[in-house]
Design a protein around this motif. Structure first.
Motif, mmCIF file in Angstrom:
data_model
loop_
_atom_site.group_PDB
_atom_site.id
_atom_site.type_symbol
_atom_site.label_atom_id
_atom_site.label_comp_id
_atom_site.label_asym_id
_atom_site.label_seq_id
_atom_site.Cartn_x
_atom_site.Cartn_y
_atom_site.Cartn_z
ATOM 1 N N LYS A 52 1.131 -1.085 -0.249
ATOM 2 C CA LYS A 52 0.091 -0.337 -0.186
ATOM 3 C C LYS A 52 0.832 1.136 0.108
ATOM 4 C CE LYS A 52 -3.952 2.059 2.216
ATOM 5 N NZ LYS A 52 -4.795 2.358 2.956
ATOM 6 N N LEU A 81 -8.830 3.645 -5.979
ATOM 7 C CA LEU A 81 -9.450 3.543 -4.618
ATOM 8 C C LEU A 81 -9.623 1.838 -4.111
ATOM 9 C CD1 LEU A 81 -12.630 6.089 -4.695
ATOM 10 C CD2 LEU A 81 -10.873 5.642 -2.995
ATOM 11 N N GLU A 82 -9.648 1.057 -5.172
ATOM 12 C CA GLU A 82 -9.764 -0.359 -5.067
ATOM 13 C C GLU A 82 -8.614 -0.870 -5.107
ATOM 14 O OE1 GLU A 82 -11.332 -1.578 -9.518
ATOM 15 O OE2 GLU A 82 -13.054 -0.923 -8.892
ATOM 16 N N ALA A 83 -8.083 -0.090 -4.621
ATOM 17 C CA ALA A 83 -6.136 -0.460 -4.510
ATOM 18 C C ALA A 83 -6.364 -0.671 -2.820
ATOM 19 C CB ALA A 83 -4.888 -0.202 -5.380
ATOM 20 N N GLY A 84 -7.349 0.723 -2.322
ATOM 21 C CA GLY A 84 -7.359 0.427 -0.725
ATOM 22 C C GLY A 84 -6.892 2.259 -0.608
ATOM 23 N N ALA A 85 -6.706 3.098 -1.503
ATOM 24 C CA ALA A 85 -6.002 4.028 -1.473
ATOM 25 C C ALA A 85 -6.693 4.994 -0.857
ATOM 26 C CB ALA A 85 -6.314 5.073 -2.373
ATOM 27 N N ASP A 86 -6.568 5.921 0.563
ATOM 28 C CA ASP A 86 -6.776 6.402 1.179
ATOM 29 C C ASP A 86 -7.731 8.022 1.018
ATOM 30 O OD1 ASP A 86 -8.272 8.059 3.245
ATOM 31 O OD2 ASP A 86 -5.911 8.508 4.286
ATOM 32 N N VAL A 122 0.876 3.335 -2.854
ATOM 33 C CA VAL A 122 -0.629 4.202 -3.073
ATOM 34 C C VAL A 122 -0.465 5.279 -2.632
ATOM 35 C CG1 VAL A 122 -3.272 3.776 -3.698
ATOM 36 C CG2 VAL A 122 -1.602 1.702 -3.477
ATOM 37 N N GLU A 123 -0.563 5.368 -1.101
ATOM 38 C CA GLU A 123 -0.229 6.308 -0.780
ATOM 39 C C GLU A 123 0.744 7.111 -0.688
ATOM 40 O OE1 GLU A 123 -3.141 7.578 0.751
ATOM 41 O OE2 GLU A 123 -3.589 5.251 0.672
#
Length: 159
Positions: free
Chosen positions: A97, A128-133, A100-101
């Motif tokens: 993650k 967003l599907e990959a878990g982005a905040d 992504v961040e």
């Protein structure tokens, strides 16, 4: 070096492979940088939207933590150049993650923030599907939703 950079930008996988694998010192070129901009071959491939070249370079051990001359991480670079296929590839290939961040140095904005600012609903969805905040804020105190609203991107707001 210039041939490798240009081949990466143009998506010429066979040429990139020939340079990297064809000479004894070819693998050292994975970290090659343009003499004018200082940008590495991976940035050229990402900016050019060349998913096959990006995939090949990653498979050969190219550094995925490189940034553009403007300080953008690879994922943000792909977003700001409207390269959704490269965004999808990087999300599959980059470790964890953290990618992504990851924020750029100047605006302290994540790839999701850039995607919202540029109006790329597809990239917003992928991130967003990959878990982005979705609540992450940049140095201006704005979230992705704030940027989408301010810029009038209704399709991004609906994601």
């Amino acid at each position: 070096r210039r041939a490798l950079l240009r081949s990466a930008e143009l998506g010429l996988v066979a040429c990139v492979r020939a340079v990297v694998e064809g000479v004894a010192w070819g693998r050292s070129l994975l970290q090659a940088r343009d003499e004018e901009t200082g940008e590495p071959v991976m940035v050229w491939a990402v900016r050019g939207g060349r998913a096959a070249v990006v995939d090949y370079l990653l498979s050969q051990g190219a550094d995925c933590a490189v940034r553009s001359a403007a300080g953008l991480p690879l994922l943000s670079q792909a977003v700001t150049h409207w390269r959704e296929d490269v965004v999808a590839l990087l999300l599959r290939r980059l470790p964890g993650k953290a990618a992504v961040e990851e924020r750029d140095a100047q605006e302290e904005r994540t790839a999701l923030g850039w995607a919202a600012l540029w109006g790329s609903a597809g990239s917003v969805r992928l991130l967003l599907e990959a878990g982005a905040d979705g609540q992450a804020r940049d140095r201006h105190g704005k979230s992705a939703q704030d940027w989408a609203r301010e810029m009038g991107y209704e399709d991004v707001q609906r994601v």
